[in-house]
Scaffold this motif. Sequence first.
Motif, PDB file in Angstrom:
ATOM      1  N   ALA A   1     -11.584  -4.275  -2.612  1.00 14.03           N
ATOM      2  CA  ALA A   1     -10.785  -3.397  -1.737  1.00 14.03           C
ATOM      3  C   ALA A   1     -11.657  -2.851  -0.613  1.00 14.03           C
ATOM      4  CB  ALA A   1     -10.188  -2.255  -2.536  1.00 14.03           C
ATOM      5  N   LYS A   2     -11.165  -2.954   0.607  1.00 10.84           N
ATOM      6  CA  LYS A   2     -11.923  -2.474   1.759  1.00 10.84           C
ATOM      7  C   LYS A   2     -11.753  -0.962   1.936  1.00 10.84           C
ATOM      8  CE  LYS A   2     -11.640  -6.864   4.246  1.00 10.84           C
ATOM      9  NZ  LYS A   2     -11.237  -7.562   5.496  1.00 10.84           N
ATOM     10  N   ASN A   3     -12.683  -0.417   2.723  1.00 10.42           N
ATOM     11  CA  ASN A   3     -12.649   1.037   2.961  1.00 10.42           C
ATOM     12  C   ASN A   3     -11.308   1.491   3.546  1.00 10.42           C
ATOM     13  OD1 ASN A   3     -15.206   1.201   1.989  1.00 10.42           O
ATOM     14  ND2 ASN A   3     -16.200   1.603   3.948  1.00 10.42           N
ATOM     15  N   ARG A   4     -10.775   0.700   4.491  1.00  8.49           N
ATOM     16  CA  ARG A   4      -9.538   1.128   5.150  1.00  8.49           C
ATOM     17  C   ARG A   4      -8.365   1.109   4.182  1.00  8.49           C
ATOM     18  NH1 ARG A   4      -7.934  -3.851   9.241  1.00  8.49           N
ATOM     19  NH2 ARG A   4      -7.673  -5.466   7.652  1.00  8.49           N
ATOM     20  N   PHE A   5      -8.438   0.196   3.147  1.00  8.39           N
ATOM     21  CA  PHE A   5      -7.377   0.174   2.140  1.00  8.39           C
ATOM     22  C   PHE A   5      -7.358   1.487   1.352  1.00  8.39           C
ATOM     23  CE2 PHE A   5      -5.667  -0.708  -2.058  1.00  8.39           C
ATOM     24  CZ  PHE A   5      -4.531  -1.423  -1.774  1.00  8.39           C
ATOM     25  N   ILE A   6      -8.565   1.929   0.947  1.00  9.64           N
ATOM     26  CA  ILE A   6      -8.676   3.193   0.224  1.00  9.64           C
ATOM     27  C   ILE A   6      -8.274   4.355   1.128  1.00  9.64           C
ATOM     28  CG2 ILE A   6     -10.243   4.717  -1.041  1.00  9.64           C
ATOM     29  CD1 ILE A   6      -9.757   2.036  -2.405  1.00  9.64           C
ATOM     30  N   LEU A   7      -8.719   4.296   2.384  1.00 12.65           N
ATOM     31  CA  LEU A   7      -8.402   5.357   3.355  1.00 12.65           C
ATOM     32  C   LEU A   7      -6.891   5.509   3.510  1.00 12.65           C
ATOM     33  CD1 LEU A   7      -9.386   7.342   5.655  1.00 12.65           C
ATOM     34  CD2 LEU A   7      -9.136   5.399   7.210  1.00 12.65           C
ATOM     35  N   PHE A   8      -6.209   4.389   3.768  1.00 11.10           N
ATOM     36  CA  PHE A   8      -4.764   4.443   3.981  1.00 11.10           C
ATOM     37  C   PHE A   8      -4.023   4.833   2.712  1.00 11.10           C
ATOM     38  CE2 PHE A   8      -5.506   1.550   7.726  1.00 11.10           C
ATOM     39  CZ  PHE A   8      -5.068   2.460   8.666  1.00 11.10           C
TER      40      PHE A   8
ATOM     41  N   LEU B   1       0.827  -1.201   0.000  1.00 13.88           N
ATOM     42  CA  LEU B   1       0.000   0.000   0.000  1.00 13.88           C
ATOM     43  C   LEU B   1       0.868   1.260   0.000  1.00 13.88           C
ATOM     44  CD1 LEU B   1      -2.825   1.271   0.261  1.00 13.88           C
ATOM     45  CD2 LEU B   1      -2.642   1.000   2.730  1.00 13.88           C
ATOM     46  N   PHE B   2       1.911   1.236   0.811  1.00  6.73           N
ATOM     47  CA  PHE B   2       2.817   2.382   0.871  1.00  6.73           C
ATOM     48  C   PHE B   2       3.522   2.579  -0.468  1.00  6.73           C
ATOM     49  CE2 PHE B   2       7.073   4.116   1.575  1.00  6.73           C
ATOM     50  CZ  PHE B   2       6.754   5.307   2.200  1.00  6.73           C
ATOM     51  N   LYS B   3       3.948   1.443  -1.080  1.00  3.17           N
ATOM     52  CA  LYS B   3       4.620   1.517  -2.376  1.00  3.17           C
ATOM     53  C   LYS B   3       3.702   2.109  -3.440  1.00  3.17           C
ATOM     54  CE  LYS B   3       6.915  -1.348  -5.842  1.00  3.17           C
ATOM     55  NZ  LYS B   3       7.296  -2.729  -6.236  1.00  3.17           N
ATOM     56  N   GLU B   4       2.424   1.645  -3.450  1.00  2.81           N
ATOM     57  CA  GLU B   4       1.476   2.151  -4.430  1.00  2.81           C
ATOM     58  C   GLU B   4       1.177   3.630  -4.193  1.00  2.81           C
ATOM     59  OE1 GLU B   4      -1.955  -0.310  -4.290  1.00  2.81           O
ATOM     60  OE2 GLU B   4      -0.960  -2.051  -5.202  1.00  2.81           O
ATOM     61  N   SER B   5       1.038   4.012  -2.916  1.00  3.97           N
ATOM     62  CA  SER B   5       0.756   5.412  -2.584  1.00  3.97           C
ATOM     63  C   SER B   5       1.916   6.304  -3.006  1.00  3.97           C
ATOM     64  CB  SER B   5       0.494   5.564  -1.082  1.00  3.97           C
ATOM     65  OG  SER B   5      -0.622   4.799  -0.691  1.00  3.97           O
ATOM     66  N   PHE B   6       3.130   5.799  -2.780  1.00  6.23           N
ATOM     67  CA  PHE B   6       4.314   6.571  -3.181  1.00  6.23           C
ATOM     68  C   PHE B   6       4.351   6.735  -4.695  1.00  6.23           C
ATOM     69  CE2 PHE B   6       8.913   7.078  -3.957  1.00  6.23           C
ATOM     70  CZ  PHE B   6       9.135   8.178  -3.134  1.00  6.23           C
ATOM     71  N   SER B   7       3.973   5.661  -5.417  1.00  4.45           N
ATOM     72  CA  SER B   7       3.932   5.728  -6.889  1.00  4.45           C
ATOM     73  C   SER B   7       2.875   6.722  -7.351  1.00  4.45           C
ATOM     74  CB  SER B   7       3.634   4.343  -7.463  1.00  4.45           C
ATOM     75  OG  SER B   7       4.651   3.420  -7.122  1.00  4.45           O
ATOM     76  N   PHE B   8       1.694   6.703  -6.664  1.00  2.00           N
ATOM     77  CA  PHE B   8       0.637   7.661  -7.003  1.00  2.00           C
ATOM     78  C   PHE B   8       1.118   9.089  -6.765  1.00  2.00           C
ATOM     79  CE2 PHE B   8      -2.701   4.228  -6.443  1.00  2.00           C
ATOM     80  CZ  PHE B   8      -3.103   4.238  -7.775  1.00  2.00           C
ATOM     81  N   ALA B   9       1.828   9.299  -5.653  1.00  2.00           N
ATOM     82  CA  ALA B   9       2.313  10.641  -5.327  1.00  2.00           C
ATOM     83  C   ALA B   9       3.305  11.130  -6.381  1.00  2.00           C
ATOM     84  CB  ALA B   9       2.968  10.643  -3.953  1.00  2.00           C
TER      85      ALA B   9
END
Length: 415
Positions: free
Chosen positions: A330-337, A7-15
């Motif tokens: 995908a659960k809500n918390r996955f999208i939230l995080f 999740l962190f890797k994907e978020s970093f890629s999105f950023a």
Amino acid sequence: MLVYLRLFKESFSFALSALRNNKLRTVLSLLGITIGIFSIIAVLAAVDSLDQSIKEDLSGLDKNTMYLTKYSFGPTNVPRWQRDNFPQTEHDDYEFIERNVPDIKAIAYVMFGGSESVKYQGESVTGVDVTPVSNGIYEIEDFKVENGRFYTESESNSGAPVIVLGYSVAENLFETLNPIGKQVRVYGRKLTVIGVLKKFGSGIFDSPDDKAYVPANFVRRFKNGGSDGIPGAIIIKPEKNVDIGAFEEVLKQKYRVYRGLKAGEPDNFFINKMSGFTDAIDGIIGTLNLIGWIISGFSLLVGGFGIANIMFVSVKERTNLIGIQKSLGAKNRFILFQFLFEAVVLSVLGGIIGIILVQLISLIATAALEFEFVLSVYNIFLGFALSTLIGLISGVIPAISASKLDPVEAIRTGM
């Protein structure tokens, strides 16, 4: 754990993708957080550097050291007209206290001499702070003699025509010559150089490097130290393990009796303690820190709004993707995080830029001003912590709104 790492890797890629695809918007959004972190860390670093410099300057001076004089070194309730009528602290007062007050480790009588010119043959150094003081000052002040010696008690009491020069004064006056034994002219009189102080370096307060010391009794021969003459003070350093409160009370009572003050009459002198001076400095430093936080807080607020804005836009742009993720389980918390991580990454990136700017400016300022600016590990950690906190606060509402999107509506809206 692996899920959150992914999740962190994907978020970093999105950023990073957001940075590449929306450069102007991202730069403007990050500018606020960068300025905010830069402002706070820069102010804290400057205040910490100032505090460190002051403490280094005062490190060799005992906090229990007292200055007995007609002047107050801090705020006082005694009216100005009344203070002006206080009698001067004179050499006779110094002799009385030296003889009658117990538990004194070192004591000195000083006259506030002012600036003078020190001349040797054709050379002259102007604006030298020539301090007439008894030899006890050597056990009180934080300076050492590097070449020669300081004047003795006998020379001090007899008012011998000798002088001890600060490092810079001796260097400017004699250059490569050995100053010891040379005669210089001060006050229009000849004095023999018997010592040169070790280099102290520059600081917040006047450095001994730019001073010269002569026996107070030498100056008393031709300059009046009475009520209409040069102001004086008695510097007292108590014994190390003495009760300071009791010592001060004994000092005050004996001096009151010496001056003939009756019970109920106010003191016509002040006992200024170095501990009170350092406490006042700590108060000033605390106030500067508070002002810095208040001013920088507005920058952080703007930066937080910038991060929140970019996150709302990011949610809107990825509404379709959110719907697809939810439809795939995908659960809500996955999208939230996911969005929280993205907000934190963006915020921390702005914080890193701010900290780097502070470090660069600190190095430049240190080299240009000959004043050491220190960026402590604590302030760096504080910068990262604030960046993370702002990212969390700014991203939480957009993240919650993204996590609560209905998958069907999200896919339909994004089409």
